[in-house]
Design a protein around this motif. Structure first.
Motif, short mmCIF file in Angstrom:
data_model
loop_
_atom_site.label_atom_id
_atom_site.label_comp_id
_atom_site.label_asym_id
_atom_site.label_seq_id
_atom_site.Cartn_x
_atom_site.Cartn_y
_atom_site.Cartn_z
N ILE A 1 48.25 43.50 36.11
CA ILE A 1 48.38 42.23 36.82
C ILE A 1 47.02 41.53 36.72
O ILE A 1 46.07 41.89 37.43
N ASN A 2 46.94 40.56 35.84
CA ASN A 2 45.67 39.85 35.62
C ASN A 2 45.96 38.38 35.38
O ASN A 2 46.39 38.02 34.31
N PRO A 3 45.71 37.54 36.35
CA PRO A 3 45.06 37.81 37.63
C PRO A 3 46.01 38.14 38.77
O PRO A 3 47.15 37.71 38.80
N VAL A 4 45.43 38.92 39.73
CA VAL A 4 45.98 38.96 41.09
C VAL A 4 45.19 37.88 41.81
O VAL A 4 43.97 37.85 41.72
N VAL B 1 49.99 36.70 39.71
CA VAL B 1 50.16 35.48 38.92
C VAL B 1 50.69 35.83 37.52
O VAL B 1 51.42 35.07 36.91
N ASP B 2 50.31 36.99 37.04
CA ASP B 2 50.77 37.44 35.72
C ASP B 2 51.35 38.84 35.90
O ASP B 2 51.04 39.51 36.89
N ALA B 3 52.18 39.29 34.96
CA ALA B 3 52.71 40.65 35.04
C ALA B 3 52.96 41.16 33.64
O ALA B 3 53.86 40.70 32.95
MN MN Z 1 47.00 37.29 32.34
#
Ligand code: MN
Ligand code: GDP
Length: 397
Positions: free
Chosen positions: A207-210, A221-223
């Motif tokens: 997960i980047n970014p949390v 925000v991403d997974a």
């Molecule tokens: Mn990302």
């Protein structure tokens, strides 16, 4: 098995992990409709249009754009849908975008500054357990952080017999520098994330970014989610998330023949029985001055039909300049394999590249005789050295 961001987020949400919400669209009109619904549900007036492909770095490649009006949602979706998205992770050819996720904008300013963190859960094979890897430096290239500021990457190992402990979640929140409401939210976020990871049989959650929002909520925000292939039968609803459009077409075709094929970027195609021998053969190709164009394990049965399918798959790769067959006849007899190869070659006509065949094991001598008597341009070998020399000769020719 990899899945898309929107699918990964749906799984997270099922386990109670808070996410940046969104709706999927496959046409610009659907995107506008999705944006309107998002506005009704969340009150957002800005949206993010996010290309759904199996690759990270989409933001850098122009696959993630902020839209500040419904007209912009329409315009950006029509740009992104159908584009060939090139990111640092796709290779030069890029990936075709078939759908976009229309999300709420969660970066709006407010009482406290927003912050982006990095958080992942994965398998640590050496320790025989899971590990949570996290960093206060989120949003950017984690590889770069690891290189330049290794002290900013933290790890929390999860003992499979007792599970992820509350004190560990608190340590994560503490190391990320959080306080008050955001601290509490991060503790819950981590605990639910680990539950989701275990529940869906994942081998990687990245997960980047949390995001810590300006009103102190913690959101994914991403997974990036990878599911353990060997556990797919336990999670059939996730197995059905497979998107074949994201896979290499030759690899898919090989899988349909039950051939264990992985495309590589070298110039010598190889066909081997057994994964260990395939690895050794790839090393041998390298030592003889070539480089393997693929990994291909045909398994125990080397019938004419299977050999022909394997040749076809190998020849789909334009980089292939020679083919090496390396088969050990233990259960399967070499003379039968040799007959299979001869039959396959005749059915395929011109192979376009030199074919080197090394058959070793039961009836190896008979097999060599069959290949030599076939009248086909096959270079037969019994020892590995012979085969290696033939490979390097054919590359020089
Ligand atoms: Mn990302
Ligand atoms: P990736 O580039 O494939 O890793 O895709 P991400 O989902 O991580 O998005 C890339 C970047 O887009 C993030 O690091 C953010 O900087 C930005 N982004 C994502 N969501 C939002 C949002 O809601 N608002 C704004 N302003 N930027 C966003």
């Amino acid at each position: 098995m990899n899945i898309h961001e929107y699918q990964g987020k749906a799984l997270l949400s099922q386990y109670g992990v808070p996410i940046q919400r969104g709706l999927l669209a496959t046409t610009p009109d659907e995107a506008v409709h999705a944006a309107t619904l998002m506005q009704e549900q969340t009150g957002t007036g800005w949206w993010v249009v996010k290309a759904q492909v199996h690759a990270g770095g989409r933001g850098k490649g122009g696959g993630i754009k902020l839209a500040k009006s419904l007209d912009q949602v329409q315009e950006l979706s029509s740009q992104i849908l159908g584009m060939q998205l090139v990111t640092p992770q796709t290779g030069a050819v890029g990936k075709k975008v078939h759908s976009v996720l229309i999300t709420e904008d969660v970066y709006a300013p407010g009482p406290t500054p927003i912050q982006e963190f990095y958080l992942s859960v994965l398998l640590d094979r050496a320790k025989g357990g899971f590990v949570m890897v996290y960093s206060p430096e989120g949003g950017m290239d984690i590889e770069e952080v690891a290189e330049k500021h290794p002290e900013k990457i933290y790890r929390e190992w999860i003992d499979p017999t007792i599970g992820f402990q509350a004190y560990q979640a608190r340590r994560v929140a503490l190391n990320l520098g959080l306080k008050g409401q955001a601290f509490k939210q991060m503790v819950v976020f981590c605990q639910k994330l680990v539950q989701a990871f275990e529940g869906v049989e994942a081998s990687l959650f990245e997960i980047n970014p949390v995001l810590k929002t300006s009103d102190d909520r913690i959101l994914a925000v991403d997974a990036k989610v990878n599911i353990d292939d060997n556990a797919l039968m336990r999670v059939p609803e996730i197995a059905s998330m497979h998107d074949p459009r994201e896979e290499d077409p030759t690899e898919l075709k090989a899988a349909s023949f039950n051939l264990n094929y992985v495309k590589l970027d070298g110039n010598v195609g190889c066909m081997v029985n057994g994964a260990g021998l395939a690895m050794a053969t790839m090393d041998m190709i390298q030592l003889s001055g070539g480089s393997p164009a693929n990994f291909l394990d045909v398994g125990g049965t080397a019938s004419a039909e299977r050999v022909a399918q394997a040749f076809n798959i190998i020849l789909e790769d334009p980089n292939v300049r020679a083919i090496l067959v390396n088969i050990f006849g233990g259960i399967v007899r070499c003379d039968r394999v040799a007959n299979g190869i001869v039959e396959a070659c005749k059915s395929l006509g011109d192979l376009r590249v030199p074919l080197i065949v090394r058959l070793q094991g039961t009836n190896a001598t008979e097999a060599k005789a069959i290949l030599e008597a076939s009248g086909l341009p096959i270079r037969a070998a019994i020892t590995l050295e012979d085969a290696a020399k033939a490979v390097s000769d054919s590359l020089k020719a």
